[in-house]
Design a protein around this motif. Structure first.
Motif, short mmCIF file in Angstrom:
data_model
loop_
_atom_site.label_atom_id
_atom_site.label_comp_id
_atom_site.label_asym_id
_atom_site.label_seq_id
_atom_site.Cartn_x
_atom_site.Cartn_y
_atom_site.Cartn_z
N ARG A 189 -13.72 8.68 5.23
CA ARG A 189 -12.62 7.76 4.92
C ARG A 189 -11.70 8.37 3.87
O ARG A 189 -10.46 8.28 4.00
CB ARG A 189 -13.20 6.43 4.40
CG ARG A 189 -12.16 5.43 3.90
CD ARG A 189 -11.19 5.04 5.00
NE ARG A 189 -10.22 4.06 4.55
CZ ARG A 189 -9.01 3.94 5.06
NH1 ARG A 189 -8.61 4.73 6.07
NH2 ARG A 189 -8.19 3.02 4.60
N LEU A 190 -12.24 9.00 2.85
CA LEU A 190 -11.42 9.64 1.82
C LEU A 190 -10.60 10.79 2.40
O LEU A 190 -9.43 10.98 2.05
CB LEU A 190 -12.32 10.14 0.68
CG LEU A 190 -11.61 10.75 -0.54
CD1 LEU A 190 -10.59 9.78 -1.12
CD2 LEU A 190 -12.62 11.16 -1.59
N SER A 191 -11.19 11.53 3.33
CA SER A 191 -10.45 12.63 3.99
C SER A 191 -9.27 12.08 4.79
O SER A 191 -8.17 12.67 4.78
CB SER A 191 -11.39 13.41 4.92
OG SER A 191 -12.38 14.08 4.20
N GLU A 192 -9.50 10.96 5.49
CA GLU A 192 -8.41 10.34 6.25
C GLU A 192 -7.28 9.89 5.33
O GLU A 192 -6.09 10.09 5.64
CB GLU A 192 -8.94 9.13 7.03
CG GLU A 192 -9.90 9.50 8.15
CD GLU A 192 -10.56 8.26 8.75
OE1 GLU A 192 -10.25 7.14 8.28
OE2 GLU A 192 -11.39 8.40 9.67
N LEU A 193 -7.63 9.31 4.20
CA LEU A 193 -6.61 8.87 3.24
C LEU A 193 -5.84 10.07 2.69
O LEU A 193 -4.61 9.99 2.50
CB LEU A 193 -7.27 8.10 2.09
CG LEU A 193 -7.83 6.72 2.42
CD1 LEU A 193 -8.57 6.14 1.21
CD2 LEU A 193 -6.70 5.77 2.85
N ARG A 194 -6.54 11.18 2.45
CA ARG A 194 -5.86 12.39 1.95
C ARG A 194 -4.88 12.94 2.97
O ARG A 194 -3.75 13.33 2.63
CB ARG A 194 -6.89 13.48 1.61
CG ARG A 194 -7.66 13.24 0.33
CD ARG A 194 -8.60 14.40 0.04
NE ARG A 194 -7.88 15.60 -0.33
CZ ARG A 194 -8.05 16.80 0.22
NH1 ARG A 194 -8.90 16.95 1.22
NH2 ARG A 194 -7.38 17.85 -0.20
N GLU A 224 -6.89 5.55 -5.90
CA GLU A 224 -7.55 4.25 -6.05
C GLU A 224 -8.96 4.29 -5.46
O GLU A 224 -9.92 3.79 -6.06
CB GLU A 224 -6.72 3.16 -5.37
CG GLU A 224 -7.33 1.77 -5.51
CD GLU A 224 -6.52 0.71 -4.78
OE1 GLU A 224 -6.99 -0.44 -4.69
OE2 GLU A 224 -5.41 1.04 -4.28
N PHE A 225 -9.10 4.91 -4.29
CA PHE A 225 -10.40 5.00 -3.62
C PHE A 225 -11.35 5.88 -4.44
O PHE A 225 -12.53 5.55 -4.62
CB PHE A 225 -10.22 5.57 -2.21
CG PHE A 225 -11.40 5.35 -1.31
CD1 PHE A 225 -11.70 4.09 -0.81
CD2 PHE A 225 -12.24 6.40 -0.96
CE1 PHE A 225 -12.78 3.88 0.02
CE2 PHE A 225 -13.32 6.21 -0.14
CZ PHE A 225 -13.60 4.95 0.36
N LYS A 285 3.32 11.86 1.15
CA LYS A 285 3.52 12.36 -0.21
C LYS A 285 3.31 11.25 -1.24
O LYS A 285 4.01 11.15 -2.25
CB LYS A 285 4.91 12.99 -0.36
CG LYS A 285 5.09 14.21 0.53
CD LYS A 285 6.43 14.88 0.32
CE LYS A 285 6.54 16.11 1.21
NZ LYS A 285 7.84 16.81 1.04
N ASP A 286 2.31 10.43 -0.95
CA ASP A 286 1.95 9.32 -1.85
C ASP A 286 0.42 9.26 -1.92
O ASP A 286 -0.23 8.88 -0.94
CB ASP A 286 2.51 8.00 -1.33
CG ASP A 286 2.14 6.82 -2.23
OD1 ASP A 286 1.47 7.06 -3.26
OD2 ASP A 286 2.51 5.69 -1.89
#
Length: 474
Positions: free
Chosen positions: A419-424, A438-439, A431-432
């Motif tokens: 999930r963190l990789s997807e958010l990255r 937050e995660f 570019k945000d």
């Protein structure tokens, strides 16, 4: 009397166990080097030989069994840990020894009758080394004393089934100019400035690892004893070297009559290692809310001579099974009270057949089915047999029925890392990185260390890990 049969590594056969002296059945098991927490692999032999200890006490009587398990409290790893932390060695070994005892107690392991520390037996080690030199089995060279393998060449390798020549060709041995033979191993080594050391005829130094167990087992169990155990990773060179030096020092004895080795442990089908992120200490699992009885049950579900694979699914299934058993027993109190000394012969016979804990657990399931069936006339008798057998194996704990302890799923970490990789990936396009930050903050707040590199995202459980809060993260 129950006839115990054990697989003897040395003869490669399952044999009737006949103790040297039924009034004093003696067992020695190699213990830990105390510099850090015990990992899962360290715990397997503790649980395996704890069950054998219970069986021997049941068959021969608690007063007629002597179980010795040592602590190595002087070693290169301990010295390095002291250098890294700036703490005194005796402080580190005292702390980690107590950690080990506390963690193994959580797994239901009984304490052995004797738990010698290597540093308590230095004079006995020096005496044994002097004896080996006098008999032509060891020699001094540049402040070291080494065992001369050629002096025992016709027998060296019988335990592991290798010849000396094969060992030299295939083993990674320490190359040192003072060795007469590459396979010769250290009995005594010089102590560097600032390292722990003891005076000896060869100068200030400390013992090699292998001589410790030979000296301590001789002092506590004699020149011949019944069973020597440990993980199969110790078979060579540690146990092979123990046999050589012990039989040469005390040729009138036979050292250990039966050798037993448990197979290794994996995690989720892979060798446990920090680099793979699947390295767990016993304390890690306990702190994640996995009860010690669950860990013990998973271990014992696999025969000790087979590789054991620790998985999150096995832990969940073990907890469900133990809860089912204890809920049934809780509902039958006070009519059912565990009496491990009266354990049914079905269970003892399973253990007497080379420690067949897998068969023992099958019997547990069978008696659970009878105890749950209201149409069974003797369901209370079945429940009593179940309670006795659970207690005998170190698994009786009514807290399973009185509490709802969560078992954290280690696969959850993989899903959170994904999930963190997807958010990255999304953040790079937008570019945000506010959602990523937050995660990450939520993970850190719940005791999870976040490591991000070119290889990807890795999540590591820290000392403040909170499984109950982490389960709520999506």
């Amino acid at each position: 009397m129950t006839q115990i049969k054990l697989h003897n590594t040395k003869t490669r056969k399952k044999e009737d166990f006949t103790p040297i002296d039924p009034e004093n059945v003696r067992m020695y098991v190699c213990g830990p080097t105390v510099y850090d927490r015990a990992h899962l692999g360290n715990a397997r032999p503790v649980v395996v030989f704890d069950v054998l200890y219970r069986l021997l006490r049941h068959v021969y009587g608690p007063d007629h069994v002597t179980y010795v398990r040592n602590f190595t409290d002087v070693d290169d790893k301990i010295i390095r840990r002291a250098e890294e932390t700036g703490r005194p060695i005796d402080q580190i070994t005292a702390e980690t020894t107590q950690w080990f005892l506390d963690d193994m107690a959580e797994l239901g392991a009984l304490e052995p009758d004797q738990m010698p520390r290597a540093t308590q037996y230095i004079p006995q080690m020096v005496a044994m080394i002097e004896d080996l030199i006098g008999k032509g089995h060891a020699y001094e060279a540049e402040g070291h004393v080494l065992f001369a393998v050629d002096s025992w060449k016709e027998h060296y390798g019988e335990l592991s089934g290798r010849t000396v020549d094969d060992m030299i060709a295939g083993a990674r041995v320490e190359v040192a100019p003072y060795k007469r033979n590459p396979m010769d191993f250290v009995l005594w080594k010089p102590a560097a400035e600032g390292e722990p050391g003891w005076d000896s005829p060869w100068g200030r130094g400390r013992p090699g690892w292998h001589i410790e167990c030979s000296a301590m087992s001789y002092e506590l169990l004699g020149e011949s004893f019944d069973i020597h155990g440990g993980g199969n990773d110790l078979m060579f060179p540690h146990h092979e070297n123990e046999i050589a030096q012990s039989c040469c020092a005390h040729p009138e004895g036979e050292f250990a009559r039966v050798w037993m080795h448990n197979e290794m442990l994996q995690v989720e089908g892979k060798k446990m290692s920090k680099s793979l992120g699947n390295f767990f200490t016993v304390r890690d699992l306990l702190d994640q809310g996995i009860p010690g009885e669950v860990i013990r049950f998973v271990f014992l579900s696999t025969h000790y001579r087979k590789p054991m694979d620790w998985t999150a699914e096995k832990a969940r299934e073990a907890e469900r099974t133990l809860r089912d058993m204890h809920r049934v027993l809780l509902g039958m109190l006070p009519h059912v009270v565990p009496q491990p000394e009266k354990v049914d012969d079905y269970f003892i016979d399973a253990l007497a057949s080379d420690m067949n804990t897998h068969e023992y657990i099958k019997h547990l399931h069978g008696f659970l089915s009878l105890a749950e069936d209201e149409d069974v006339v003797d369901r209370f008798a079945a429940a009593q047999a179940l309670a006795d057998a659970l207690a005998f194996l170190g698994l009786f704990n009514l807290e399973f029925a009185r509490s709802d302890i969560p078992v954290f799923d280690p696969e959850k970490l993989l899903r959170l890392a994904s999930r963190l990789s997807e958010l990255r990936d999304a953040a790079k396009k937008k570019k945000d990185f506010s959602e990523v930050d937050e995660f990450k903050d939520k993970l850190k707040a719940n005791g999870v260390e976040v490591r991000i590199s070119k290889e990807g995202v890795e999540l590591v459980l820290g000392p403040d890990f909170d499984p109950s809060k982490l389960e709520a993260l999506k």
